[in-house]
Write a protein that holds these residues in place. Sequence first.
Motif, PDB file in Angstrom:
ATOM      1  N   GLU A   1      90.350  82.265  33.038  1.00 22.74           N
ATOM      2  CA  GLU A   1      89.720  80.716  33.004  1.00 22.74           C
ATOM      3  C   GLU A   1      88.989  80.353  32.196  1.00 22.74           C
TER       4      GLU A   1
ATOM      5  N   TRP B   1      86.112  76.487  32.163  1.00 16.69           N
ATOM      6  CA  TRP B   1      84.788  76.706  32.061  1.00 16.69           C
ATOM      7  C   TRP B   1      83.856  76.636  31.002  1.00 16.69           C
TER       8      TRP B   1
ATOM      9  N   GLN C   1      90.837  86.936  36.759  1.00 15.24           N
ATOM     10  CA  GLN C   1      91.107  85.794  36.734  1.00 15.24           C
ATOM     11  C   GLN C   1      89.885  84.798  36.285  1.00 15.24           C
ATOM     12  N   LEU C   2      88.779  85.041  36.576  1.00 19.82           N
ATOM     13  CA  LEU C   2      87.650  84.271  36.067  1.00 19.82           C
ATOM     14  C   LEU C   2      87.505  84.417  34.464  1.00 19.82           C
TER      15      LEU C   2
ATOM     16  N   TRP D   1      87.109  84.627  42.635  1.00 19.84           N
ATOM     17  CA  TRP D   1      88.189  85.047  41.654  1.00 19.84           C
ATOM     18  C   TRP D   1      88.761  86.458  41.767  1.00 19.84           C
ATOM     19  N   THR D   2      89.896  86.580  41.718  1.00 23.28           N
ATOM     20  CA  THR D   2      90.417  87.845  41.916  1.00 23.28           C
ATOM     21  C   THR D   2      90.144  88.828  40.155  1.00 23.28           C
TER      22      THR D   2
ATOM     23  N   HIS E   1      79.980  89.694  39.269  1.00 19.38           N
ATOM     24  CA  HIS E   1      81.127  89.492  38.585  1.00 19.38           C
ATOM     25  C   HIS E   1      81.620  91.137  38.092  1.00 19.38           C
TER      26      HIS E   1
ATOM     27  N   GLY F   1      86.644  91.538  40.750  1.00 18.63           N
ATOM     28  CA  GLY F   1      86.687  90.034  40.947  1.00 18.63           C
ATOM     29  C   GLY F   1      85.340  89.532  40.900  1.00 18.63           C
ATOM     30  N   SER F   2      85.058  88.283  41.076  1.00 17.50           N
ATOM     31  CA  SER F   2      83.858  87.426  40.849  1.00 17.50           C
ATOM     32  C   SER F   2      83.608  86.505  42.258  1.00 17.50           C
TER      33      SER F   2
ATOM     34  N   ASP G   1      91.468  70.608  39.269  1.00 16.72           N
ATOM     35  CA  ASP G   1      91.140  71.341  40.605  1.00 16.72           C
ATOM     36  C   ASP G   1      90.165  70.453  41.244  1.00 16.72           C
TER      37      ASP G   1
ATOM     38  N   ALA H   1      82.968  80.538  46.117  1.00 15.74           N
ATOM     39  CA  ALA H   1      83.997  80.211  44.967  1.00 15.74           C
ATOM     40  C   ALA H   1      84.399  81.869  44.890  1.00 15.74           C
TER      41      ALA H   1
END
Length: 183
Positions: free
Chosen positions: A134, A140, A130-131, A126-127, A31, A35-36, A18, A124
Amino acid sequence: MVTLSPGLLLIADPFLKDPNFSRTVVLLCDHQEKGSLGFVINRLFDQPLNELIPEVLLNNIPVYYGGPVQMDTIHFIHRTPELISGGQEILPGVFWGGQFEDVISALNRGLLDSSQVKFFLGYAGWTEGQLDEEVKEKSWIVSQTGAGLIFDAEEQQIWQQSLRNLGSSFAMMANYPIDPSLN
């Protein structure tokens, strides 16, 4: 599984493709289940703060690309709760946000410099879930940090230094080529 919380670093896997996050380090500031949110701390934006906010009298305050979300907003982290009210402590001695008027005033009065505050254009985000997903997929590498790496390190060295700080098994990743097929 790592428990994500404010104050942790998200170090991009060496092969993360990405373009928004390739070879970046994100400071996680919030967090929650919904979301985050965090900021890329090692990608310098091409304009200083005074070009984005005319009220700032100093012309050498760097701004960082915080992430691809809401690129029309400016955020900040700092080490000066005595000068900037309303911030949220995300790790010992590092605060996220606060009264923007306090920041501008302290900068213009010479009470604050770039070793104490870091500005970001965008963030940045994230929903829900999502994080966590990932991180599970190993996009990560999660690490703890201190204020020194965030405020004092050269931005070009933060990604490599973050990996080296994790020990020898991660240190060699700092030298991986961006595209191994070119090696």
